[in-house]
Design a protein around this motif. Structure first.
Motif, mmCIF file in Angstrom:
data_model
loop_
_atom_site.group_PDB
_atom_site.id
_atom_site.type_symbol
_atom_site.label_atom_id
_atom_site.label_comp_id
_atom_site.label_asym_id
_atom_site.label_seq_id
_atom_site.Cartn_x
_atom_site.Cartn_y
_atom_site.Cartn_z
ATOM 1 N N GLY A 124 -5.961 7.950 65.818
ATOM 2 C CA GLY A 124 -7.198 7.446 65.243
ATOM 3 C C GLY A 124 -7.830 8.417 64.272
ATOM 4 N N ILE A 125 -9.082 8.092 63.890
ATOM 5 C CA ILE A 125 -9.849 8.895 62.946
ATOM 6 C C ILE A 125 -10.976 9.569 63.733
ATOM 7 C CG2 ILE A 125 -11.221 8.849 60.827
ATOM 8 C CD1 ILE A 125 -9.741 6.244 60.104
ATOM 9 N N ASP A 168 3.755 13.435 59.048
ATOM 10 C CA ASP A 168 5.179 13.251 59.357
ATOM 11 C C ASP A 168 5.430 11.851 59.910
ATOM 12 O OD1 ASP A 168 5.834 15.813 58.546
ATOM 13 O OD2 ASP A 168 5.586 16.674 60.553
ATOM 14 N N HIS A 169 4.532 11.406 60.774
ATOM 15 C CA HIS A 169 4.675 10.085 61.381
ATOM 16 C C HIS A 169 4.580 8.984 60.330
ATOM 17 C CE1 HIS A 169 3.399 6.497 63.716
ATOM 18 N NE2 HIS A 169 4.173 7.011 64.659
ATOM 19 N N PHE A 170 3.610 9.113 59.417
ATOM 20 C CA PHE A 170 3.456 8.115 58.360
ATOM 21 C C PHE A 170 4.662 8.082 57.438
ATOM 22 C CE2 PHE A 170 1.925 7.350 53.932
ATOM 23 C CZ PHE A 170 1.813 5.973 54.046
ATOM 24 N N GLN A 171 5.210 9.239 57.119
ATOM 25 C CA GLN A 171 6.385 9.291 56.255
ATOM 26 C C GLN A 171 7.568 8.571 56.897
ATOM 27 O OE1 GLN A 171 8.169 13.170 55.587
ATOM 28 N NE2 GLN A 171 8.631 12.655 53.466
ATOM 29 N N MET A 172 7.822 8.840 58.182
ATOM 30 C CA MET A 172 8.923 8.171 58.855
ATOM 31 C C MET A 172 8.650 6.675 59.018
ATOM 32 S SD MET A 172 11.909 8.720 59.883
ATOM 33 C CE MET A 172 11.844 10.517 59.791
ATOM 34 N N TYR A 173 7.385 6.324 59.224
ATOM 35 C CA TYR A 173 7.007 4.911 59.327
ATOM 36 C C TYR A 173 7.353 4.158 58.046
ATOM 37 C CZ TYR A 173 3.732 1.005 58.740
ATOM 38 O OH TYR A 173 3.171 -0.211 58.451
ATOM 39 N N THR A 174 7.034 4.749 56.898
ATOM 40 C CA THR A 174 7.340 4.077 55.637
ATOM 41 C C THR A 174 8.839 4.041 55.371
ATOM 42 O OG1 THR A 174 7.004 6.180 54.464
ATOM 43 C CG2 THR A 174 5.134 4.685 54.605
ATOM 44 N N PHE A 175 9.568 5.073 55.792
ATOM 45 C CA PHE A 175 11.016 5.067 55.595
ATOM 46 C C PHE A 175 11.664 3.897 56.331
ATOM 47 C CE2 PHE A 175 11.202 9.935 54.863
ATOM 48 C CZ PHE A 175 10.876 9.740 53.535
ATOM 49 N N SER A 187 -4.451 0.497 60.692
ATOM 50 C CA SER A 187 -4.069 0.682 62.099
ATOM 51 C C SER A 187 -4.827 1.857 62.706
ATOM 52 C CB SER A 187 -2.561 0.919 62.210
ATOM 53 O OG SER A 187 -1.838 -0.178 61.690
ATOM 54 N N LEU A 188 -4.956 2.957 61.944
ATOM 55 C CA LEU A 188 -5.724 4.094 62.439
ATOM 56 C C LEU A 188 -7.188 3.709 62.669
ATOM 57 C CD1 LEU A 188 -4.428 7.033 60.193
ATOM 58 C CD2 LEU A 188 -3.740 6.464 62.519
ATOM 59 N N SER A 189 -7.742 2.937 61.745
ATOM 60 C CA SER A 189 -9.136 2.531 61.871
ATOM 61 C C SER A 189 -9.349 1.670 63.117
ATOM 62 C CB SER A 189 -9.564 1.776 60.610
ATOM 63 O OG SER A 189 -10.912 1.362 60.703
ATOM 64 N N ARG A 190 -8.417 0.770 63.391
ATOM 65 C CA ARG A 190 -8.562 -0.098 64.555
ATOM 66 C C ARG A 190 -8.298 0.650 65.856
ATOM 67 N NH1 ARG A 190 -5.684 -5.784 63.921
ATOM 68 N NH2 ARG A 190 -6.738 -5.949 65.943
ATOM 69 N N LEU A 191 -7.428 1.665 65.811
ATOM 70 C CA LEU A 191 -7.243 2.492 67.002
ATOM 71 C C LEU A 191 -8.522 3.268 67.328
ATOM 72 C CD1 LEU A 191 -3.655 3.950 66.455
ATOM 73 C CD2 LEU A 191 -4.373 2.424 68.294
ATOM 74 N N THR A 192 -9.291 3.606 66.289
ATOM 75 C CA THR A 192 -10.554 4.310 66.507
ATOM 76 C C THR A 192 -11.608 3.369 67.082
ATOM 77 O OG1 THR A 192 -10.020 5.717 64.621
ATOM 78 C CG2 THR A 192 -12.292 5.745 65.394
ATOM 79 N N ASP A 193 -11.739 2.190 66.510
ATOM 80 C CA ASP A 193 -12.696 1.192 66.997
ATOM 81 C C ASP A 193 -12.180 -0.189 66.630
ATOM 82 O OD1 ASP A 193 -14.988 -0.123 67.938
ATOM 83 O OD2 ASP A 193 -15.869 -0.086 65.936
ATOM 84 N N CYS A 203 -11.723 7.167 54.663
ATOM 85 C CA CYS A 203 -10.944 8.296 54.124
ATOM 86 C C CYS A 203 -9.642 7.816 53.501
ATOM 87 C CB CYS A 203 -10.644 9.306 55.228
ATOM 88 S SG CYS A 203 -12.094 9.952 56.067
ATOM 89 N N TYR A 204 -9.598 6.550 53.064
ATOM 90 C CA TYR A 204 -8.340 5.982 52.570
ATOM 91 C C TYR A 204 -7.825 6.724 51.336
ATOM 92 C CZ TYR A 204 -5.009 2.606 50.704
ATOM 93 O OH TYR A 204 -3.882 2.016 50.204
ATOM 94 N N GLU A 205 -8.682 6.963 50.359
ATOM 95 C CA GLU A 205 -8.250 7.663 49.148
ATOM 96 C C GLU A 205 -7.778 9.075 49.484
ATOM 97 O OE1 GLU A 205 -7.890 6.521 46.169
ATOM 98 O OE2 GLU A 205 -8.634 4.506 46.629
ATOM 99 N N SER A 206 -8.493 9.734 50.387
ATOM 100 C CA SER A 206 -8.067 11.083 50.792
ATOM 101 C C SER A 206 -6.722 11.032 51.506
ATOM 102 C CB SER A 206 -9.125 11.704 51.712
ATOM 103 O OG SER A 206 -10.360 11.829 51.049
ATOM 104 N N PHE A 207 -6.519 9.997 52.308
ATOM 105 C CA PHE A 207 -5.246 9.849 53.023
ATOM 106 C C PHE A 207 -4.085 9.686 52.046
ATOM 107 C CE2 PHE A 207 -2.263 6.694 54.936
ATOM 108 C CZ PHE A 207 -1.623 7.577 55.788
ATOM 109 N N LEU A 208 -4.266 8.871 51.004
ATOM 110 C CA LEU A 208 -3.220 8.694 49.996
ATOM 111 C C LEU A 208 -2.879 10.022 49.330
ATOM 112 C CD1 LEU A 208 -4.319 5.379 48.225
ATOM 113 C CD2 LEU A 208 -2.509 5.678 49.917
ATOM 114 N N ARG A 209 -3.896 10.765 48.968
ATOM 115 C CA ARG A 209 -3.676 12.030 48.271
ATOM 116 C C ARG A 209 -2.975 13.047 49.177
ATOM 117 N NH1 ARG A 209 -8.339 12.288 46.711
ATOM 118 N NH2 ARG A 209 -9.280 13.612 48.318
#
Length: 814
Positions: A124-125, A168-175, A187-193, A203-209
């Motif tokens: 989560g966040i 690392d988890h996100f990279q393997m998820y996209t692969f 998914s992270l947002s919904r795991l938080t609430d 923090c979506y833009e920050s996450f992309l960067r």
């Protein structure tokens, strides 16, 4: 049995599972005691539990904070008296101190703005209280975060970070899933609430960067360029890619003195390339290179192409290849790229370095030329090149002439190389007959069992990310595609052992069987004919301008050729102002051709009418009647035009005696009174040729099976060559030609399987040699490295991995 059906065994236990779920929502076994079981003698009430820790133990607030000093990103719950309510460790008083060991507070801390710092983790966040170390010897805030394995979103006053584990988890998820970053972040947002009542900070833009930078740094780390004393900017094109260990690489996996190998062995050291374009990976006109610059700068797979050259796209002289003829008609509205072009190794399907680029407007030669010449700079020492392209027959025509238009740094010297252009096996039947022999992978010496279609299979892995990459900025898109191509290559490398072993197990028995079939075939051929064919095919393999042994002699005129000839003759007459047509739309040749087609329809209708049974359905009768009515109308229209050109036919029809009370003549029995012309002769030739072919096959098939084949198994499983094994007379010229073609095919098939056995064994040796070289490369860097224990440990680890990869890939046992 039920023991093999776990789902059915679970159904009777479903009620127990549900009760345990309900029990986990409450306090469980901790209802038996009231005090905290954390620190010895703690008298406080146990009301806190962690959703991310193992077990159901409850603790007090103080013990909970102390136990989570090193794990500040866990989700906590507090017992309200009737249910558990979510609460953060930040609200419980936990403050993360960077720059010091866990539990040690800084004497001069520097808190973040508003004492609020956001961290993205796979669960989560999180909003955490965080203090940076502000001692005299403290590192910068960015470095302090990286020491904690938290990646900062900005380089100045960071307020957001993501854990290395999440990236690392996100990279393997996209692969594996090819899912988008937006879906993952949601998914992270919904795991938080998951109720929408307490939305976390966006923090979506920050996450992309952060994700993009992390991928880039990971590729640099794995390529060993973090230890280069000259720095990152000294890197060259293609140095970040995962190379193919089975392809020839001078100085790494080729034997010494391979350049001086004899001619019958040189083909083993050839490089197989496959070229193709993919229009699924298009790119909308979003952002710009200035606003969204790429990070790789051509260091891996993607190369930024400048297709501003005014080179014209020559129309195809082969079949109507849309890739060529429609290259200038691609819709480019709001598109920065209509697709990508790519080059892979045709044997193992690994993307080549600097071999992927955007297609600004269709599959133009200028794009594919540039990629071809650029990727060959990485293997400029290779002497034998086999290039597969579905339009190779057209693309290769002026390739060396067009090379002079490109920068001199990518020029190739073709004089000291043996370059063979071929067409992939699946695409070859779409070409004209001359191309089907000149560019055939089955017929050309040294091709083994390569099919040239590897790149087509690779597109299925990359295409699912097209929906997300088409809306990215140019730099982000290039970096994401680079990352996916790199993962594809690594996945292929790890599976080379099973792949090559499977190929070898298939090739050895096939080779043996085809050699036996060829030997049996030879025994049925007169020695004089066999010797002549041997000379003929050997000369053609050395010089394809010689007579082609795979081509049959030209046949007599066909209906299609005669129709074309008559149409051309009419065109010439019209160009000279001569028009003999009596109808504005239908000429005499067209009239005759349509009449022949009507006769064919009459014969088919007669056969279908005869086959009508007593139990024919109404639907079948309706379809037959519709065909009859349609044919009747066509014949009536045709007869009216026939009267213009053949007035005498009207008299012939009027002289036909009418029988009183006779039923109306069936439409398939109407006589058309067709003239005897060239089309009639061509029609007869077509029918005779087809009949001759079937009679020859039937005669040989029936005679051989009668004399030599016994038992159902032999009848059903006999291989191709037994049709041709019966001895024939020397005077049977047509059969001799057919047997020559079949013998040449059988010979090339046996030779290709024999080459496959040799080539796969050579590829196995090259894989082992490459891994050995790569392991020693890392070991040498570790020995001379003076950066410290951390960097050296990385190189030792990489050296062990590369050195043991053959065993990991199960190649040693192969």
């Amino acid at each position: 049995m039920l023991k093999d059906e776990p789902q059915k065994l679970w159904i009777p236990e479903r009620e127990k599972f549900l009760k345990e779920f309900i029990r986990l929502e409450g306090r469980g076994d901790t209802m038996l005691y009231q005090t905290c079981q954390g620190l010895p003698g703690c008298p406080n009430e146990a009301v806190m539990r962690c959703r991310d820790c193992e077990g159901l133990q409850l603790y007090c607030q103080g013990c909970t904070v102390m136990q989570h000093t090193a794990t500040p990103l866990h989700h906590m719950e507090i017992w309200t008296g009737t249910y558990f309510q979510c609460i953060s460790l930040r609200d419980l008083g936990l403050c993360v101190q960077l720059g010091h060991p866990p539990g040690v507070m800084c004497c001069n801390p520097a808190s973040t703005f508003d004492n609020d710092f956001t961290v993205l983790e796979i669960n989560g966040i999180h909003s955490v209280a965080l203090n940076f170390c502000n001692c005299a010897t403290a590192q910068t805030y960015n470095i302090q975060l990286l020491h904690a394995r938290w990646y900062p979103a900005t380089t100045t006053n960071p307020q957001t970070a993501a854990t290395f584990r999440l990236l690392d988890h996100f990279q393997m998820y996209t692969f594996e899933s090819k899912g988008s970053a937006f879906e993952y972040y949601q998914s992270l947002s919904r795991l938080t609430d998951n109720t929408g009542t307490r939305q976390p900070k966006d923090c979506y833009e920050s996450f992309l960067r952060m994700s993009r930078q992390h991928r880039h740094l990971t590729s640099l780390l794995r390529a060993g360029h973090g230890h280069d004393p000259s720095g990152i900017l000294s890197m060259k094109e293609g140095e970040l890619m995962v190379l193919c260990p089975a392809c020839p690489q001078p100085g790494r996996n080729l034997p010494q003195d391979w350049e001086n190998a004899p001619p019958n062995v040189k083909w083993l050291y050839g490089l197989f390339l496959a070229i193709n374009a993919n229009f699924q990976l298009c790119h909308h006109n979003k952002s710009s290179d200035q606003a969204d610059p790429g990070l790789s700068n051509g260091w891996s797979y993607f190369e930024v192409l400048d297709a501003s050259s005014g080179q014209l796209q020559e129309k195809s002289s082969c079949a109507g290849h849309n890739a060529i003829n429609l290259a200038d008609t691609k819709n480019t509205r709001r598109m920065a790229a209509t697709g990508v072009g790519a080059i892979v190794c045709a044997r193992h399907n690994l993307t080549r370095p600097s071999a992927v680029g955007d297609l600004q407007k269709g599959e133009k030669y200028v794009n594919m030329d540039y990629l071809f010449f650029l990727t060959l700079q990485h293997v400029s020492d290779i002497r034998v090149l086999n290039v597969s392209y579905d339009i190779a027959c057209q693309w290769s025509k002026h390739l060396w002439t067009w090379m002079s238009r490109y920068p001199s740094r990518i020029h190739l010297q073709p004089n000291n190389k043996v370059i063979t252009f071929v067409v992939p096996k699946f695409h070859l039947p779409a070409h004209i007959l001359s191309c089907q022999t000149t560019y055939s992978l089955n017929l050309i010496k040294g091709m083994a069992r390569t099919d040239g279609e590897a790149i087509e299979r690779g597109w299925s892995n990359i295409n699912p990310i097209a929906m997300s990459t088409r809306e990215m900025g140019p730099g982000s898109r290039h970096n994401i595609l680079d990352d996916h191509f790199g993962d594809w290559n690594w996945h292929k490398v790890c599976n080379l052992g099973p792949l090559l072993l499977r190929k070898l197990k298939e090739a050895i028995p096939e080779c043996d069987q085809h050699i036996l079939d060829l030997q049996d075939f030879k025994e049925a051929i007169p020695p004089a004919s066999l010797a002549a064919w041997q000379v003929m095919i050997t000369e053609w393999e050395q010089d394809q301008s010689k007579p082609n042994p795979f081509e049959l002699e030209a046949s007599v005129a066909t209906q299609a050729s005669v129709r074309l000839e008559l149409s051309q003759l009419e065109g010439q007459q019209l160009s000279h102002g001569v028009d003999t047509s009596l109808h504005p739309d239908i000429s005499l040749s067209v009239l005759v051709a349509v009449g022949i087609d009507l006769e064919s329809l009459q014969r088919r209708l007669a056969i279908d009418s005869t086959n009508i049974g007593a139990h024919t359905t109404d639907n079948q009768l309706s379809l037959l009647q519709q065909r009859t009515n349609g044919l009747c109308r066509h014949i009536e229209q045709w007869v009216q035009i026939q009267t213009l050109y053949m007035p005498c036919v009207a008299r012939l029809r009027s002289n036909t005696p009418d029988m009183p009370n006779a039923p109306e003549e069936a439409v398939h029995c109407i006589k058309l009174w067709m003239p005897s012309a060239k089309l009639r002769c061509a029609q007869a030739h077509d029918a005779l040729q087809e009949l001759r072919k079937h009679l020859q096959l039937k005669w040989h098939l029936t005679g051989f099976k009668r004399d030599w084949i016994r038992g159902q198994r032999a009848h059903m499983r006999s291989r191709f060559s037994w049709i041709w094994k019966q001895h024939h007379g020397a005077g049977e010229e047509e059969l001799s030609t057919a047997m020559r073609v079949e013998w040449c095919k059988a010979r090339t098939c046996a030779n290709r399987w024999a080459e496959e056995v040799d080539l796969v064994q050579e590829e196995m040796w090259r894989v082992l040699a490459y891994f050995d070289w790569q392991g020693r490369w890392w070991d040498e860097r570790a020995i001379r490295d003076l950066l410290g224990h951390g960097p050296r440990s990385l190189m030792v680890k990489k050296g062990w991995t590369e050195g043991n990869l053959p065993e990991i890939c199960d190649l040693e046992r192969s």
